[in-house]
Motif scaffolding. Structure first.
Motif, PDB file in Angstrom:
ATOM      1  N   ARG A   1     -10.423   7.631  12.530  1.00 42.42           N
ATOM      2  CA  ARG A   1      -9.803   8.132  11.301  1.00 42.42           C
ATOM      3  C   ARG A   1      -8.949   9.360  11.538  1.00 42.42           C
ATOM      4  O   ARG A   1      -7.923   9.534  10.865  1.00 42.42           O
ATOM      5  N   ARG A   2      -9.318  10.222  12.478  1.00 36.23           N
ATOM      6  CA  ARG A   2      -8.509  11.430  12.683  1.00 36.23           C
ATOM      7  C   ARG A   2      -7.093  11.070  13.124  1.00 36.23           C
ATOM      8  O   ARG A   2      -6.123  11.734  12.735  1.00 36.23           O
TER       9      ARG A   2
ATOM     10  N   LEU B   1      -5.620   7.878  12.686  1.00 38.05           N
ATOM     11  CA  LEU B   1      -4.998   7.094  11.619  1.00 38.05           C
ATOM     12  C   LEU B   1      -4.524   7.991  10.483  1.00 38.05           C
ATOM     13  O   LEU B   1      -3.414   7.816   9.953  1.00 38.05           O
ATOM     14  N   SER B   2      -5.336   8.970  10.121  1.00 38.59           N
ATOM     15  CA  SER B   2      -4.958   9.887   9.042  1.00 38.59           C
ATOM     16  C   SER B   2      -3.746  10.721   9.429  1.00 38.59           C
ATOM     17  O   SER B   2      -2.899  11.032   8.579  1.00 38.59           O
ATOM     18  N   ALA B   3      -3.644  11.080  10.712  1.00 37.53           N
ATOM     19  CA  ALA B   3      -2.489  11.853  11.169  1.00 37.53           C
ATOM     20  C   ALA B   3      -1.221  11.005  11.111  1.00 37.53           C
ATOM     21  O   ALA B   3      -0.165  11.482  10.654  1.00 37.53           O
TER      22      ALA B   3
ATOM     23  N   GLU C   1      -0.723   8.487   9.135  1.00 34.93           N
ATOM     24  CA  GLU C   1      -0.447   8.270   7.714  1.00 34.93           C
ATOM     25  C   GLU C   1       0.185   9.501   7.083  1.00 34.93           C
ATOM     26  O   GLU C   1       1.166   9.407   6.331  1.00 34.93           O
ATOM     27  N   ALA C   2      -0.341  10.681   7.401  1.00 37.17           N
ATOM     28  CA  ALA C   2       0.194  11.921   6.842  1.00 37.17           C
ATOM     29  C   ALA C   2       1.622  12.188   7.314  1.00 37.17           C
ATOM     30  O   ALA C   2       2.439  12.749   6.569  1.00 37.17           O
TER      31      ALA C   2
ATOM     32  N   TYR D   1      -4.168   1.757   4.677  1.00 33.04           N
ATOM     33  CA  TYR D   1      -4.821   3.008   5.050  1.00 33.04           C
ATOM     34  C   TYR D   1      -4.006   4.105   4.374  1.00 33.04           C
ATOM     35  O   TYR D   1      -3.011   4.583   4.920  1.00 33.04           O
ATOM     36  N   GLY D   2      -4.399   4.461   3.180  1.00 28.85           N
ATOM     37  CA  GLY D   2      -3.595   5.370   2.379  1.00 28.85           C
ATOM     38  C   GLY D   2      -2.261   4.724   2.057  1.00 28.85           C
ATOM     39  O   GLY D   2      -2.186   3.589   1.590  1.00 28.85           O
TER      40      GLY D   2
END
Length: 297
Positions: A211-212, A214-216, A218-219, A260-261
């Motif tokens: 997630r760290r 994937l979230s990066a 996505e952001a 994912y977001g």
């Protein structure tokens, strides 16, 4: 006598179950998806932009059925080939990897590696796998440098801790990748930031879907992230319901295409397993074909 019959029955059931799990290893499947990500007019009337995603070959010598099946994927005429790592499961596996990828190496491509490209597998306790316990690498080196050199000599791009921009079939692509997050080899700060806004399509690559990372992605505004590593759960309940993910992604997204977001994410089932865990249940090995189309105007 009754206990003996029960024991024999359990042994027969175990043998049948193991036989099924072993047979699934060569029942390869192609998973196909469509994603409307492109601006109207980008394709100029051409068909969809086709991304072939290959992961987790875990190749050992003499896996002829796997080699021939992967080579035949070239008939899909992909515009871009993405390999998200764990190609090896044996010190002698590189020639088989190169034979399997064969004609696909002549197409535009990019890759990142997993720790099973760098270090040899070792015997595992299956109970530890089912408890989602992270296992330390063997640190026995595999010949990944030669494999990487061959990929690059054929024109594939190493996306490990790099931001890449290139064209494929007329599309302007922006890619970024990290090394394997499963053993904390990722350094996202080296690729951080939004992809080039002039790109038609932006893709983030990682071997393991943590997630760290994937979230990066996505952001930062990437359209799509691609990963493997989970083997789709490998030992699943009927319907492909994963019991574990071997990462921190939720079990419902252990394989397949999901949101994912604001970003799309596709996690490959992979095409192999460790040579010390040659079983799959309700989770056939697969490659993925993602047809990227234009959004409706």
């Amino acid at each position: 006598m009754k206990l003996r019959h029960i024991a024999l029955g359990l042994a027969a059931l175990g043998a049948a179950t193991a036989g099924h799990g072993f047979a699934e290893l060569s029942r390869f499947e192609l998973r196909e998806y469509q994603l409307p990500l492109l601006e109207p007019g980008t394709l100029g009337g051409r068909g969809p932009f086709r991304i072939l995603h290959i992961s987790d070959l875990h190749m050992i010598p003499r896996q002829r059925k796997k080699i021939e099946w992967v080579r035949a994927l070239d008939r899909l005429d992909p515009d871009l080939v993405i390999n998200t790592g764990d190609n090896l499961s044996d010190l002698r596996g590189v020639p088989a990897v190169l034979e399997a990828l064969g004609p696909l190496l002549d197409r535009p491509g990019a890759f990142v590696f997993g720790t099973n490209d760098y270090w040899a597998p070792r015997p595992v306790n299956p109970l530890k796998y089912l408890t989602d316990t992270k296992r330390a690498p063997s640190y026995v080196d595999l010949p990944w440098q030669g494999m990487r050199a061959a990929f690059i000599e054929h024109g594939w791009h190493d996306a490990t801790h790099k931001r890449l921009e290139f064209k494929a079939s007329g599309l302007r692509l922006a890619l970024a990748g990290v090394d394997d997050p499963h053993h904390d080899l990722d350094r996202y700060d080296e690729v951080a930031g939004a992809p080039n806004e002039a790109a038609d399509l932006s893709i983030g690559l990682a071997h393991a879907p943590y997630r760290r990372v994937l979230s990066a992605f996505e952001a930062d505004g990437y359209d799509l992230a691609l990963a493997g590593h989970t083997h789709g759960g490998q030992i699943c309940l009927p319907g492909g319901r994963a019991l574990v993910t071997n990462s921190d992604i939720d079990r419902q997204r252990a394989s397949g295409l999901h949101r994912y977001g604001k970003m799309w994410m596709e996690v490959s089932n992979g095409l192999g397993t460790s040579k010390y865990a040659p079983l799959r249940f309700f989770c056939r090995p697969s490659a993925s074909l993602i047809e990227v189309t234009e959004r409706s105007s």
